[in-house]
Motif scaffolding. Structure first.
Motif, mmCIF file in Angstrom:
data_model
loop_
_atom_site.group_PDB
_atom_site.id
_atom_site.type_symbol
_atom_site.label_atom_id
_atom_site.label_comp_id
_atom_site.label_asym_id
_atom_site.label_seq_id
_atom_site.Cartn_x
_atom_site.Cartn_y
_atom_site.Cartn_z
ATOM 1 N N UNK A 168 -35.093 12.533 -25.124
ATOM 2 C CA UNK A 168 -35.731 11.941 -26.302
ATOM 3 C C UNK A 168 -37.261 12.006 -26.280
ATOM 4 N N UNK A 169 -37.848 12.332 -25.147
ATOM 5 C CA UNK A 169 -39.296 12.501 -25.017
ATOM 6 C C UNK A 169 -40.092 11.381 -25.676
ATOM 7 N N UNK A 170 -39.890 10.121 -25.266
ATOM 8 C CA UNK A 170 -40.671 9.030 -25.850
ATOM 9 C C UNK A 170 -42.143 9.131 -25.465
ATOM 10 N N UNK A 171 -42.980 8.493 -26.267
ATOM 11 C CA UNK A 171 -44.399 8.463 -25.915
ATOM 12 C C UNK A 171 -44.589 7.631 -24.646
ATOM 13 N N UNK A 172 -43.995 6.433 -24.626
ATOM 14 C CA UNK A 172 -44.072 5.547 -23.469
ATOM 15 C C UNK A 172 -42.682 5.015 -23.151
ATOM 16 N N UNK A 173 -42.435 4.783 -21.870
ATOM 17 C CA UNK A 173 -41.225 4.086 -21.444
ATOM 18 C C UNK A 173 -41.643 2.777 -20.775
ATOM 19 N N UNK A 174 -41.036 1.684 -21.232
ATOM 20 C CA UNK A 174 -41.296 0.363 -20.673
ATOM 21 C C UNK A 174 -40.024 -0.153 -20.004
ATOM 22 N N UNK A 175 -40.162 -1.193 -19.215
ATOM 23 C CA UNK A 175 -39.011 -1.787 -18.558
ATOM 24 C C UNK A 175 -39.037 -3.294 -18.674
ATOM 25 N N UNK A 176 -37.851 -3.881 -18.863
ATOM 26 C CA UNK A 176 -37.694 -5.331 -18.881
ATOM 27 C C UNK A 176 -36.422 -5.666 -18.121
ATOM 28 N N UNK A 177 -36.518 -6.501 -17.096
ATOM 29 C CA UNK A 177 -35.347 -6.881 -16.310
ATOM 30 C C UNK A 177 -35.328 -8.367 -16.052
ATOM 31 N N UNK A 178 -34.122 -8.895 -15.828
ATOM 32 C CA UNK A 178 -34.001 -10.305 -15.500
ATOM 33 C C UNK A 178 -33.176 -10.486 -14.232
ATOM 34 N N UNK A 179 -33.636 -11.380 -13.366
ATOM 35 C CA UNK A 179 -32.956 -11.720 -12.121
ATOM 36 C C UNK A 179 -32.743 -10.465 -11.266
ATOM 37 N N UNK A 180 -31.499 -10.106 -10.935
ATOM 38 C CA UNK A 180 -31.273 -8.905 -10.146
ATOM 39 C C UNK A 180 -31.838 -7.683 -10.846
ATOM 40 N N UNK A 181 -31.701 -7.607 -12.164
ATOM 41 C CA UNK A 181 -32.264 -6.485 -12.914
ATOM 42 C C UNK A 181 -33.771 -6.410 -12.786
ATOM 43 N N UNK A 182 -34.422 -7.572 -12.728
ATOM 44 C CA UNK A 182 -35.870 -7.600 -12.532
ATOM 45 C C UNK A 182 -36.233 -7.059 -11.157
ATOM 46 N N UNK A 183 -35.480 -7.474 -10.138
ATOM 47 C CA UNK A 183 -35.740 -7.003 -8.778
ATOM 48 C C UNK A 183 -35.522 -5.497 -8.662
ATOM 49 N N UNK A 184 -34.485 -4.986 -9.310
ATOM 50 C CA UNK A 184 -34.216 -3.547 -9.298
ATOM 51 C C UNK A 184 -35.331 -2.796 -10.007
ATOM 52 N N UNK A 185 -35.747 -3.307 -11.152
ATOM 53 C CA UNK A 185 -36.827 -2.663 -11.910
ATOM 54 C C UNK A 185 -38.097 -2.560 -11.069
ATOM 55 N N UNK A 186 -38.464 -3.653 -10.405
ATOM 56 C CA UNK A 186 -39.683 -3.641 -9.592
ATOM 57 C C UNK A 186 -39.546 -2.683 -8.410
ATOM 58 N N UNK A 187 -38.377 -2.638 -7.792
ATOM 59 C CA UNK A 187 -38.184 -1.717 -6.666
ATOM 60 C C UNK A 187 -38.241 -0.259 -7.110
ATOM 61 N N UNK A 188 -37.860 -0.005 -8.355
ATOM 62 C CA UNK A 188 -37.897 1.375 -8.844
ATOM 63 C C UNK A 188 -39.324 1.915 -8.926
#
Length: 307
Positions: free
Chosen positions: A150-170
């Motif tokens: 899809x070639x977006x201009x920007x990619x952002x991330x939002x995670x909560x709890x375990x998802x937040x920890x996974x996002x930060x580790x990525x």
């Protein structure tokens, strides 16, 4: 009498160690092999109907990881797009529906949204969860998928709890995020384990850090021996410390599931991050407690980090 007390104390030590080993194995198995909640046909139909109401298209997508695990997600694209995309990551034992509210909010503001099920969650494959050790690489591959398809201009991330920890580790492997927001993340696996045990027993974390420390350490050793998985390597704090990606840390001040000290520790590791401690908010309760401020902070964080 003193001699009897000493003998009882000496006899208690092997019993304590044995109990720690057994409880460590139980903790490890219950943490790694989680109950899955697949999507029902009713939920899928409801999501499709909501997408139509939001003037968005919903697409079922998947990728296959190097270890053969197939990961599944929804990709939603609004009719009036701002050319940006956001990856939304759910918490432990949940599935993509757990972040559906965030998806609707972002779709209304023009963001395309990718909602993956984490490995061993929802419709995704995988035998065990690894709290970011393997999932952080999965997020890198989802970002690849977004840019390739899809070639977006920007990619952002939002995670909560375990998802937040996974996002930060990525962030240790993925530097293409324009910005991320993480709510109620643990700082590293051990700290998260102390908090979850103390929350389950309704005691202060220091008790888990002392009395139950051997159990948690034995559990980490067991996971390495049994599954070849180093849970001790799951560290959002370390990943953020070495990252230049803008990070917004959100944490409920009244969170007793993952205590605020976790986000505070991550913030100390990299003071360039922004920390919002939300008064009166429990675990992942920022939006519910302060909806207007949550929405404005998130949109401003994403908007001003647009490159």
């Amino acid at each position: 009498m003193k001699r009897q007390i000493r003998l009882l104390g000496l006899a208690a030590i092997p019993c304590y160690l044995f109990a720690s080993i057994v409880s460590g194995i139980v903790l490890a198995e219950s943490s790694l092999r989680l109950p899955k909640h697949p999507l029902s046909l009713n939920y899928i139909k409801e999501a499709q109907d909501r997408a139509v109401l939001l003037r968005s298209t919903l697409q079922e997508v998947s990728i296959q990881e190097k270890d053969g695990v197939v990961l599944r997600a929804w990709y939603l694209q609004p009719e009036s797009s701002n050319a940006d995309a956001a990856i939304l990551l759910h918490g432990v034992t949940d599935n993509r529906l757990g972040v559906a509210g965030y998806a609707e909010f972002l779709l209304k503001h023009g963001y395309s949204v990718l909602m993956p099920d984490m490995r061993d969650h929802g419709e995704s494959g995988g035998e065990i969860a690894s709290y970011g050790v393997r999932e952080s690489h999965d997020i890198h591959d989802w970002v690849n998928w977004l840019y390739q398809t899809h070639a977006p201009h920007c990619v952002y991330g939002l995670g909560e709890s375990m998802g937040a920890a996974i996002l930060l580790q990525s962030l240790e492997y993925e530097n293409r995020f324009c910005a991320v927001a993480a709510e109620s993340s643990f700082s590293d696996f051990r700290e998260g384990a102390y908090d979850r045990v103390s929350g389950y027993l309704q005691v202060r974390p220091w008790i888990a850090e002392t009395v139950f420390r051997p159990s948690i350490e034995f559990g980490i050793i067991y996971a390495r021996l049994r599954y070849g998985l180093d849970l001790g390597a799951a560290s959002p704090q370390r990943a953020v410390q070495g990252s230049s990606i803008p990070v917004l840390l959100i944490h409920g001040a009244d969170d007793t599931n993952i205590w605020p000290r976790n986000s505070e520790a991550i913030h100390r590791a990299n003071p360039k991050t922004e920390l919002w401690l939300v008064p009166n908010a429990a675990h992942c309760g920022a939006w519910q407690t302060s909806p207007s401020e949550f929405e404005s902070r998130l949109l401003n964080w994403f908007g001003k980090k647009r490159i």
